[in-house]
Design a protein around this motif. Sequence first.
Motif, PDB file in Angstrom:
ATOM      1  N   HIS A  41       0.822  -1.233   0.095  1.00  0.00           N
ATOM      2  CA  HIS A  41      -0.103  -0.141  -0.039  1.00  0.00           C
ATOM      3  C   HIS A  41       0.760   1.210  -0.060  1.00  0.00           C
ATOM      4  O   HIS A  41       1.938   1.233   0.592  1.00  0.00           O
ATOM      5  CB  HIS A  41      -0.960   0.134   1.200  1.00  0.00           C
ATOM      6  CG  HIS A  41      -2.117  -0.564   1.112  1.00  0.00           C
ATOM      7  ND1 HIS A  41      -2.411  -1.667   2.145  1.00  0.00           N
ATOM      8  CD2 HIS A  41      -3.118  -0.880   0.113  1.00  0.00           C
ATOM      9  CE1 HIS A  41      -3.577  -2.069   2.089  1.00  0.00           C
ATOM     10  NE2 HIS A  41      -3.999  -1.868   0.537  1.00  0.00           N
ATOM     11  N   SER A  44      -2.473   7.530   1.384  1.00  0.00           N
ATOM     12  CA  SER A  44      -2.922   8.964   1.476  1.00  0.00           C
ATOM     13  C   SER A  44      -3.567   9.553   2.622  1.00  0.00           C
ATOM     14  O   SER A  44      -4.941   8.682   2.700  1.00  0.00           O
ATOM     15  CB  SER A  44      -3.546   9.047  -0.123  1.00  0.00           C
ATOM     16  OG  SER A  44      -4.369  10.388  -0.095  1.00  0.00           O
ATOM     17  N   ARG A  69      -7.749  17.703  -7.142  1.00  0.00           N
ATOM     18  CA  ARG A  69      -8.476  16.817  -7.085  1.00  0.00           C
ATOM     19  C   ARG A  69      -9.914  17.501  -6.540  1.00  0.00           C
ATOM     20  O   ARG A  69     -10.017  18.547  -6.438  1.00  0.00           O
ATOM     21  CB  ARG A  69      -7.902  16.111  -5.842  1.00  0.00           C
ATOM     22  CG  ARG A  69      -7.860  16.708  -4.346  1.00  0.00           C
ATOM     23  CD  ARG A  69      -7.587  15.686  -3.398  1.00  0.00           C
ATOM     24  NE  ARG A  69      -8.816  15.007  -2.834  1.00  0.00           N
ATOM     25  CZ  ARG A  69      -8.729  13.538  -3.135  1.00  0.00           C
ATOM     26  NH1 ARG A  69      -7.894  12.882  -3.632  1.00  0.00           N
ATOM     27  NH2 ARG A  69      -9.897  12.984  -2.737  1.00  0.00           N
ATOM     28  N   ASP A  86      -5.236  15.370   0.425  1.00  0.00           N
ATOM     29  CA  ASP A  86      -4.665  13.921  -0.413  1.00  0.00           C
ATOM     30  C   ASP A  86      -3.132  14.346  -0.087  1.00  0.00           C
ATOM     31  O   ASP A  86      -2.552  15.012  -1.122  1.00  0.00           O
ATOM     32  CB  ASP A  86      -5.056  14.161  -1.926  1.00  0.00           C
ATOM     33  CG  ASP A  86      -4.891  12.661  -2.216  1.00  0.00           C
ATOM     34  OD1 ASP A  86      -4.201  11.806  -1.767  1.00  0.00           O
ATOM     35  OD2 ASP A  86      -5.797  12.166  -3.130  1.00  0.00           O
ATOM     36  N   ARG A 131      -6.149   6.551   2.910  1.00  0.00           N
ATOM     37  CA  ARG A 131      -6.827   5.719   2.079  1.00  0.00           C
ATOM     38  C   ARG A 131      -5.630   4.713   1.462  1.00  0.00           C
ATOM     39  O   ARG A 131      -4.520   5.072   1.205  1.00  0.00           O
ATOM     40  CB  ARG A 131      -7.072   6.614   0.857  1.00  0.00           C
ATOM     41  CG  ARG A 131      -7.942   7.649   0.892  1.00  0.00           C
ATOM     42  CD  ARG A 131      -7.894   8.485  -0.266  1.00  0.00           C
ATOM     43  NE  ARG A 131      -8.703   9.682   0.032  1.00  0.00           N
ATOM     44  CZ  ARG A 131      -8.233  11.060   0.429  1.00  0.00           C
ATOM     45  NH1 ARG A 131      -6.959  11.206   0.541  1.00  0.00           N
ATOM     46  NH2 ARG A 131      -9.016  11.973   0.445  1.00  0.00           N
ATOM     47  N   LEU A 133      -3.867   2.837  -1.006  1.00  0.00           N
ATOM     48  CA  LEU A 133      -3.596   2.585  -2.361  1.00  0.00           C
ATOM     49  C   LEU A 133      -2.840   1.398  -2.803  1.00  0.00           C
ATOM     50  O   LEU A 133      -1.506   1.554  -2.321  1.00  0.00           O
ATOM     51  CB  LEU A 133      -3.306   3.991  -2.949  1.00  0.00           C
ATOM     52  CG  LEU A 133      -3.967   5.217  -2.505  1.00  0.00           C
ATOM     53  CD1 LEU A 133      -3.459   6.402  -3.162  1.00  0.00           C
ATOM     54  CD2 LEU A 133      -5.558   5.077  -2.873  1.00  0.00           C
ATOM     55  N   SER A 149      -5.159   4.803  -8.967  1.00  0.00           N
ATOM     56  CA  SER A 149      -6.439   4.249  -8.882  1.00  0.00           C
ATOM     57  C   SER A 149      -7.114   3.699  -7.685  1.00  0.00           C
ATOM     58  O   SER A 149      -6.132   3.365  -6.803  1.00  0.00           O
ATOM     59  CB  SER A 149      -6.719   3.155  -9.898  1.00  0.00           C
ATOM     60  OG  SER A 149      -7.962   2.594  -9.749  1.00  0.00           O
ATOM     61  N   ARG A 150      -8.349   3.729  -7.188  1.00  0.00           N
ATOM     62  CA  ARG A 150      -8.789   3.564  -5.893  1.00  0.00           C
ATOM     63  C   ARG A 150      -9.302   1.938  -5.937  1.00  0.00           C
ATOM     64  O   ARG A 150      -9.894   1.714  -5.150  1.00  0.00           O
ATOM     65  CB  ARG A 150     -10.083   4.312  -5.689  1.00  0.00           C
ATOM     66  CG  ARG A 150      -9.765   5.443  -4.670  1.00  0.00           C
ATOM     67  CD  ARG A 150      -8.625   6.238  -5.163  1.00  0.00           C
ATOM     68  NE  ARG A 150      -8.410   7.308  -4.220  1.00  0.00           N
ATOM     69  CZ  ARG A 150      -7.445   8.264  -4.294  1.00  0.00           C
ATOM     70  NH1 ARG A 150      -6.328   8.015  -5.304  1.00  0.00           N
ATOM     71  NH2 ARG A 150      -7.365   9.418  -3.561  1.00  0.00           N
ATOM     72  N   ARG A 151      -8.830   1.208  -7.118  1.00  0.00           N
ATOM     73  CA  ARG A 151      -8.966  -0.070  -7.403  1.00  0.00           C
ATOM     74  C   ARG A 151      -8.630  -1.023  -6.170  1.00  0.00           C
ATOM     75  O   ARG A 151      -7.792  -0.580  -5.393  1.00  0.00           O
ATOM     76  CB  ARG A 151      -8.616  -0.833  -8.663  1.00  0.00           C
ATOM     77  CG  ARG A 151      -6.878  -0.868  -8.478  1.00  0.00           C
ATOM     78  CD  ARG A 151      -6.162  -1.004  -9.826  1.00  0.00           C
ATOM     79  NE  ARG A 151      -4.914  -1.252  -9.810  1.00  0.00           N
ATOM     80  CZ  ARG A 151      -4.347  -2.468  -9.657  1.00  0.00           C
ATOM     81  NH1 ARG A 151      -4.972  -3.409  -9.476  1.00  0.00           N
ATOM     82  NH2 ARG A 151      -2.912  -2.431  -9.469  1.00  0.00           N
ATOM     83  N   HIS A 152      -9.140  -2.343  -6.260  1.00  0.00           N
ATOM     84  CA  HIS A 152      -8.788  -3.331  -5.446  1.00  0.00           C
ATOM     85  C   HIS A 152      -8.151  -4.602  -5.907  1.00  0.00           C
ATOM     86  O   HIS A 152      -8.120  -4.611  -7.033  1.00  0.00           O
ATOM     87  CB  HIS A 152      -9.949  -3.639  -4.455  1.00  0.00           C
ATOM     88  CG  HIS A 152     -10.955  -4.507  -5.106  1.00  0.00           C
ATOM     89  ND1 HIS A 152     -11.968  -4.101  -5.998  1.00  0.00           N
ATOM     90  CD2 HIS A 152     -10.943  -5.876  -5.346  1.00  0.00           C
ATOM     91  CE1 HIS A 152     -12.562  -5.210  -6.559  1.00  0.00           C
ATOM     92  NE2 HIS A 152     -11.954  -6.336  -5.970  1.00  0.00           N
ATOM     93  N   GLY A 167      -6.369  -2.327  -1.047  1.00  0.00           N
ATOM     94  CA  GLY A 167      -6.859  -1.123  -1.877  1.00  0.00           C
ATOM     95  C   GLY A 167      -8.799  -1.341  -1.719  1.00  0.00           C
ATOM     96  O   GLY A 167      -9.014  -1.848  -0.912  1.00  0.00           O
ATOM     97  N   LYS A 169     -12.563   0.656  -2.115  1.00  0.00           N
ATOM     98  CA  LYS A 169     -13.359   1.921  -1.804  1.00  0.00           C
ATOM     99  C   LYS A 169     -14.817   1.080  -1.307  1.00  0.00           C
ATOM    100  O   LYS A 169     -15.366   0.046  -1.668  1.00  0.00           O
ATOM    101  CB  LYS A 169     -13.990   2.582  -2.866  1.00  0.00           C
ATOM    102  CG  LYS A 169     -12.507   3.657  -3.495  1.00  0.00           C
ATOM    103  CD  LYS A 169     -13.039   4.523  -4.519  1.00  0.00           C
ATOM    104  CE  LYS A 169     -13.854   5.570  -3.891  1.00  0.00           C
ATOM    105  NZ  LYS A 169     -14.308   6.693  -4.967  1.00  0.00           N
TER     106      LYS A 169
END
Length: 334
Positions: A41, A44, A69, A86, A131, A133, A149-152, A167, A169
């Motif tokens: 990770h 942020s 942002r 951020d 967060r 990431l 990206s906020r992907r997992h 990661g 959301k």
Amino acid sequence: MAKDGVSGRPLEIRCRVLVNAAGAFVDSLNAAAGIYSGYRHVLSKGVHLVVPRIGDSGKVLAFFADDGRLFFAIPMGNRTCIGTTDTRVDTPDTTVTDRDRDFILSNINARLNLPRPLSRSDIIAERCGVRPLVVPRGGDATMDFLQLSRRHVVETDGEGRQISIFGGKLTDCVNVGEEVCRQVAGLGVPLARRPSHWCVEPGKGERAAFLERAREAGFADDRAPDTGESLAERLWRRYGRKAGAMLEAVVRDPALAAPAIAGTGLRRCEIDHLRDREMIVTLADLLRRRSKLALLYRHEELMAMEGMAELCDRLFGNQGRAKFEDYFGGGAAD
């Protein structure tokens, strides 16, 4: 070996599969368990400030902040939540700084024509978190993390029988859950079938029936002094189908409709429900993580509110005074 953080009692936990869903703490838990992962990770820090209500539209306002942002002003009853920041950090344990506060205040002041600029003295409460990431382990350490990206990623260690969630959301939680279930089943653990609509809100018909029952019982116009929300609207919005039992308790004992803390919309019937069903262990569980009152009122205002000591007794019995002092630092209770 684990330990109960409240009682201090040691616990031995056995499982066929371990799911590491610790968010920003996934990396440290994997390291402690000797699990090697192909991912890690980057953290942020995001900060929000709660200030007196901005405007009367009730709409969420969205802007682009100075760093490019998205930046929001979100209604919270009679308050507004503004942010976010951020900022790259190295640890999940972080706090709000004056730099964070000044960034948020300067951006909202620059983008709205307020009667007067907001200052630090207008801050009622603060929210701070990180967060997680996800990035490949060994990736470019100089990457622009604002573009990540906020992907997992769900990674399975078959030998260690551990699944790690990197990661992601909250808005994607159902998809993450489905993926984890597939991985658990793939490790030989059969899963019971669940209703296909377990996460869907009750239908409009149920809501209409509940509100009609509240109207018949005379509680449709019983409104909260702080937000103006009716008792029926509050219970349904917060508890859904569980609101029915609370309404019937109020019908049997109308005193349960009274505010648990003077001047707020939190009702006595909710305190009983939260005590019995929502795992209230500390006063912070109620004031910050269930009712959000700690985000709507300053610390010293909450401490002085009529009914706070009675609420503690209702929640914690003979430990009420100790819980009050744990949270407010030994201040005087009413």
